[in-house]
Design a protein around this motif. Sequence first.
Motif, short mmCIF file in Angstrom:
data_model
loop_
_atom_site.label_atom_id
_atom_site.label_comp_id
_atom_site.label_asym_id
_atom_site.label_seq_id
_atom_site.Cartn_x
_atom_site.Cartn_y
_atom_site.Cartn_z
N LYS A 8 0.81 -1.21 0.00
CA LYS A 8 0.00 0.00 0.00
C LYS A 8 0.84 1.27 0.00
N SER A 9 2.14 1.14 0.20
CA SER A 9 2.98 2.33 0.28
C SER A 9 3.16 3.00 -1.06
N VAL A 10 2.60 2.41 -2.14
CA VAL A 10 2.70 3.08 -3.44
C VAL A 10 1.96 4.41 -3.42
N ARG A 11 0.92 4.52 -2.60
CA ARG A 11 0.12 5.72 -2.59
C ARG A 11 0.74 6.79 -1.71
N GLU A 12 1.94 7.21 -2.08
CA GLU A 12 2.52 8.36 -1.43
C GLU A 12 2.06 9.61 -2.15
N ASP A 13 2.54 10.74 -1.66
CA ASP A 13 2.12 12.01 -2.27
C ASP A 13 3.02 12.44 -3.41
N ASP A 14 4.05 11.66 -3.71
CA ASP A 14 5.03 12.09 -4.71
C ASP A 14 4.93 11.29 -6.00
N PHE A 15 3.74 11.06 -6.49
CA PHE A 15 3.59 10.29 -7.71
C PHE A 15 2.71 11.04 -8.71
N VAL A 16 2.88 10.69 -9.97
CA VAL A 16 2.03 11.18 -11.04
C VAL A 16 1.65 9.98 -11.90
N GLU A 17 0.37 9.85 -12.20
CA GLU A 17 -0.15 8.75 -13.01
C GLU A 17 -0.60 9.28 -14.36
N TYR A 18 -0.45 8.47 -15.38
CA TYR A 18 -0.87 8.89 -16.71
C TYR A 18 -1.48 7.70 -17.45
N PHE A 19 -2.55 7.98 -18.19
CA PHE A 19 -3.31 7.00 -18.94
C PHE A 19 -3.35 7.45 -20.39
N LEU A 20 -2.93 6.58 -21.30
CA LEU A 20 -2.88 6.90 -22.72
C LEU A 20 -3.88 6.02 -23.45
N PHE A 21 -4.95 6.65 -23.99
CA PHE A 21 -6.01 5.93 -24.67
C PHE A 21 -5.89 6.13 -26.18
N PRO A 22 -5.81 5.05 -26.95
CA PRO A 22 -5.82 5.20 -28.41
C PRO A 22 -7.26 5.32 -28.90
N SER A 23 -7.63 6.48 -29.38
CA SER A 23 -9.02 6.67 -29.83
C SER A 23 -9.32 5.87 -31.09
N ALA A 24 -8.29 5.45 -31.82
CA ALA A 24 -8.53 4.67 -33.03
C ALA A 24 -8.95 3.24 -32.73
N GLY A 97 1.01 4.33 -16.82
CA GLY A 97 2.31 4.56 -16.23
C GLY A 97 2.19 5.33 -14.93
N ILE A 98 3.15 5.12 -14.04
CA ILE A 98 3.21 5.86 -12.78
C ILE A 98 4.66 6.20 -12.50
N THR A 99 4.91 7.42 -12.09
CA THR A 99 6.27 7.89 -11.82
C THR A 99 6.29 8.56 -10.45
N HIS A 100 7.21 8.14 -9.60
CA HIS A 100 7.43 8.80 -8.32
C HIS A 100 8.55 9.82 -8.51
N TYR A 101 8.25 11.06 -8.26
CA TYR A 101 9.23 12.12 -8.51
C TYR A 101 9.96 12.57 -7.24
N GLY A 102 9.61 12.04 -6.08
CA GLY A 102 10.34 12.35 -4.85
C GLY A 102 10.28 13.82 -4.49
N ASP A 103 11.45 14.39 -4.24
CA ASP A 103 11.54 15.79 -3.80
C ASP A 103 11.61 16.77 -4.96
N ASN A 104 11.70 16.28 -6.18
CA ASN A 104 11.85 17.18 -7.33
C ASN A 104 10.55 17.18 -8.14
N VAL A 105 9.69 18.15 -7.87
CA VAL A 105 8.41 18.23 -8.55
C VAL A 105 8.58 18.59 -10.03
N GLN A 106 9.79 18.97 -10.42
CA GLN A 106 10.03 19.30 -11.82
C GLN A 106 9.82 18.08 -12.70
N ASP A 107 10.05 16.86 -12.19
CA ASP A 107 9.81 15.65 -12.96
C ASP A 107 8.35 15.54 -13.37
N GLU A 108 7.45 15.95 -12.48
CA GLU A 108 6.02 15.87 -12.78
C GLU A 108 5.67 16.75 -13.97
N TRP A 109 6.22 17.96 -14.00
CA TRP A 109 5.89 18.87 -15.10
C TRP A 109 6.65 18.51 -16.38
#
Length: 669
Positions: A8-24, A97-109
Amino acid sequence: MSSSNVLKSVREDDFVEYFLFPSALDQNDVSLENCEPQLEGLRSEVIKLAEDYCQRYIWHRDGFKVVLRTGDLQQRLLIEASNMEEENVRLPPHLYGITHYGDNVQDEWFIVSLLLHLSRRVPGLVVRVVDSDGEFLLIEAAEHLPSWANPERCEGRVFICDGEIHLVGTKDQKDPFPMDRILLELKDESRTKWVVSNTIQSCIAERIRDFPNHIEDNHHRATLYVPVGVAAVLEENPQLISAAVLAFCNRDPIDLKVCRAMRYFPPENCVYVSAVFTKCLYAMLQHAQYLPDRRTGWSLPMPSDPNYKAHILGLKLACGFEILTSQAKSSASLETDKGWKHYFESLKAKGYFQENIEGSQEYTRLLGVAKDYYQQNCDSMKFTPKIGDEIITILNRNDYDAEELRKQGLELPTPDDDSWMNISAEELDEMLTKRYGTRKLFSLNGNTNSEEFTSMVNDFLEQKSEFDGVDQETAAAQLDLGPYKPVRPKRTKSKTKADTQPTSQLNQPIDFDPDAFGAHVKHLLDLVIPEDRWDSSDNSDMSDYAEEDYDRNIEEMSPTRTGRAVKNEIQTYMEQMDRELAQTTIGKSFETHISAQEGETRGEADDFDDIESFKPVNIDVNTLKNMMESYQAQIGGPGPAANLLGSMGLQIARASNGESSGSTQQTDV
């Protein structure tokens, strides 16, 4: 961390999730086997584009990666067992995909910039990106959103398509569209109606304007004195420097024992290398305090030595690589991996093996699929990635030449200046102003209309305040101050004989109106001293009523005395108090309508004998004066005055250094 919460520790506050849907993709085709080849082709294209886009970027913790999600029952159980998705919503086939960016929020952007780039390059790609705060793209442009766009109504509505932000849905719609309909809406040529305003688009574009052309602006090059093994690892894979810095900064007592041994990277044979950090990683490593054990063999020069910084930084980085390498042995087998054991138990509890007998062919196949999935996604499950295995592989090759690395250390590029870590208060204010802009200023000086200022304060205090903040609607302030007329509640049943019978008024139900009640309380509390007309022979009815009411109240307060005697006693007592307070600092601290010259002339002779010369206290001036004195006492820090004015949207600038605290100063709000 307890063993039951490992997954359950995946749900920290330092993550960004992304979903890529192919409309075709044909969403009406229920045979998911047909969509897997299409998703695999999309994944290959996305990875290739991402590698070209991210080739110069240094990730702080996790990189960008995507996996297939076809949505079949077997994969849903694998995902639910890892507790990686809290929403029990079945989504169409997509890349996740899910990425944990830790202390550098620049990874999220940077990931946002990458997703916008992918949506432009891949036709028909629809992307959704969220973090622990939800729709953080709208949070960035919160000041420019329409009034109806609150977090609850915008959840699940924000998508990226063709390099633009889309907000799918209308203001009258409470729940978002189903995902299949959203894909149809964004696939249609009329999708431009969902594009957000140019102002919101500009906010997002400003946040990611440095990517990817100015990535190096956030890099810092430094010279380090490290063991030859560390130099060989950095030469082959410079990206591992982030993992080493994090391992060192997050060390525990067990890791310190490893650093005392230095089994893989002994300090006997060291060379100079030039390494590139992100500014965040360099600052973390620079400020991490550590002194090596003397028994380890590290020999540090004096702090005054020009090479001291290279030695101490190289020592810390070598300890980080030693910690990573020591963890590789414990993660070599799944049989000893505690994370896998908990994941396996979770799979069995959710019925993943479908009552197949242990050891059977189908059971063995499902077990192999689960192991492959776990090994591919264990880093997303917040377990230590297998970076240590990669480091050991590089060391075991033994194809690096220590003498060649030593020669390369003699001709290194000049390290960057790290003075950017020292920021003054003025520079910080300038950075914040550049980032968030300045508010509209309101001038307060000696010529300021005090009535205007107090009117602003009163208007603010009369507004409604809820958990979302102050309601700016003025309708609440415009309450009816007329006589309160209770409204008889409407009857919902037909009249009966019992209804027509007279009852006591106390037993009648009352329709309570809180706004009207508040208005009357406010009306009672707004006490106004009537104008002084002692010389007037014409007494109004209101004056007669007030005097009679006053006498009656005095008599009721003291039944053992006559009302007139008590009233005279109270008046005498109050006059005596006024005389005493007038000569104290409290009495002199209030501003009246009289001029300063007149006040000096009166001086101590003011004994309230001349009632005609009495001037009331100027409440507006005193309000403004007390507010400014309170703010000056805070010295620019937080306090009652700053909090109140800040809530009103006013910002006060600091006084110039040459002005004294007691003089009239130019202040901007």
